[in-house]
Design an enzyme around this catalytic site. Sequence first.
Site, mmCIF file in Angstrom:
data_model
loop_
_atom_site.group_PDB
_atom_site.id
_atom_site.type_symbol
_atom_site.label_atom_id
_atom_site.label_comp_id
_atom_site.label_asym_id
_atom_site.label_seq_id
_atom_site.Cartn_x
_atom_site.Cartn_y
_atom_site.Cartn_z
ATOM 1 N N LYS A 296 0.763 40.488 -12.513
ATOM 2 C CA LYS A 296 1.011 38.418 -12.551
ATOM 3 C C LYS A 296 2.428 39.022 -13.451
ATOM 4 C CE LYS A 296 -2.671 35.739 -12.816
ATOM 5 N NZ LYS A 296 -4.480 36.561 -12.017
ATOM 6 N N HIS B 153 -7.003 39.408 -14.354
ATOM 7 C CA HIS B 153 -6.557 38.128 -14.658
ATOM 8 C C HIS B 153 -5.532 38.234 -14.963
ATOM 9 C CE1 HIS B 153 -6.924 33.865 -14.209
ATOM 10 N NE2 HIS B 153 -6.330 33.672 -15.439
ATOM 11 N N CYS C 155 -7.397 28.421 -11.574
ATOM 12 C CA CYS C 155 -7.472 29.342 -12.251
ATOM 13 C C CYS C 155 -7.794 30.613 -11.293
ATOM 14 C CB CYS C 155 -6.514 30.031 -13.065
ATOM 15 S SG CYS C 155 -5.159 29.578 -13.520
ATOM 16 N N GLU D 293 -11.109 39.661 -21.308
ATOM 17 C CA GLU D 293 -10.847 40.063 -20.409
ATOM 18 C C GLU D 293 -11.424 41.948 -20.711
ATOM 19 O OE1 GLU D 293 -9.432 39.991 -15.756
ATOM 20 O OE2 GLU D 293 -7.855 39.513 -17.420
ATOM 21 N N HIS E 13 1.669 33.288 -13.033
ATOM 22 C CA HIS E 13 0.940 32.892 -12.449
ATOM 23 C C HIS E 13 0.892 32.203 -11.361
ATOM 24 C CE1 HIS E 13 -3.582 31.960 -12.970
ATOM 25 N NE2 HIS E 13 -3.645 32.162 -14.431
ATOM 26 N N PHE F 84 -9.222 27.302 -16.127
ATOM 27 C CA PHE F 84 -9.807 26.396 -17.040
ATOM 28 C C PHE F 84 -10.871 25.722 -16.549
ATOM 29 C CE2 PHE F 84 -5.196 24.567 -18.929
ATOM 30 C CZ PHE F 84 -5.422 26.618 -19.616
#
Length: 412
Positions: free
Chosen positions: A335, A303, A164, A314, A340, A399
């Site tokens: 998002k 994010h 991502c 975050e 996403h 990831f």
Amino acid sequence: MTKNRVVVTGLGTVSPIGNDVETMWNHLLDGYVGIDHVTKVNPDDFPTKIAAEVKDFNPENYMDKKDARKMDLFTQYAVAASRMAVDDAQLEIDEQLAPRVGVWIGSGIGGMQTYEDQFRNFIEKGQRRVSPFFVPMMIPDMASGQVSIQLGAKGINSCTVTACASGTNSIGDAFKVIERGDADVMITGGAEAPIVNMAFAGFSSSKALTTNEDPKTASRPFDKNRDGFVMGEGAGIVILESLESAQKRGAKIYAEIVGYGSTGDAYHITAPAPEGEGAARAMQQAIDDAGLNGEEVDYINAHGTSTAYNDQYETNAVKTVFKDHAYHLAMSSTKSMTGHLLGAAGGLEAIISILSIKDSIMPPTVNYETPDEECDLDYVVNEARKAEVNVAMSNSLGFGGHNASIVFKKYE
């Protein structure tokens, strides 16, 4: 070594909230949610029933029909967004310029639909029925490859695959190419088309996707009742250009890109490092690279996936980096409206960060209802906010422990 200044001169997008930049941006500021009941897979087969799908996309508006048939959907999105960005920049890639124009487009997964279709052919009909275009349609770097071919860009051609974080890493890597003088122009960002059975199944099995069946409220970053992300698709492409090149041809300049940070958690294959330790280092690197201090950052496009750990960690990372200023800057997760876009998220969110500077407005985090004591910053909740934005940061976390941050600044 003298570093070239690098500016943004063109934008292009295909997204769940609009297939051009103007539509996307207006929808975003209006709080329009592009998430709906999923149509590209059978919802009865999955615990998740919703997705942020691109609507009304016709590849033939951007490429020859014969060429489109040799591209996976993620590559079609990349070519379309790149054409829009090049047109927006009024960039003519002629024989003289072509060797100095590079392409760097990331994708987290690549041609998943192609893989699924061709594997089915192999199982049901045997090896001879697998398409000769299977491999070049599937591999993630083909978005960059096809954009280069379609637009005639002959400079450095690359692809970053960092889950991502792919789109943000790609933009950061492209920024450094121009900064060190290896290209004058870079077509860069991310593209993804992951709404297929296997990807849906994989993310469902890992319990990463929301099981909230209300498409308009399911994505709720930083809200206490968040329960997972909503899968999206599309592409976000920016044209980066050396300031010298942009000035020479009289190009309009949206903003300047000034900082890039990229780190690894060295912790876990899917979970972020505790307290967002790796994300904090990426943000700090980007600020240091930009030659700024933290108090100069006005807005962060987070994010913000709407998952329990991401949003909390975050938030912790922002507090670690910005200290008291964390409570004075604003951050939002778009998002909540776009879903996403995985490897394309950083490309789209870079565009959003750039436009927040250009138009002096911060897009909202919608669906925020119940405060979470672990997430206690200013998330621009539910309505866009007019405010001077001189410096904006965009974060992407992937990831594998990939963290990437880029910093844009008002051009002076």
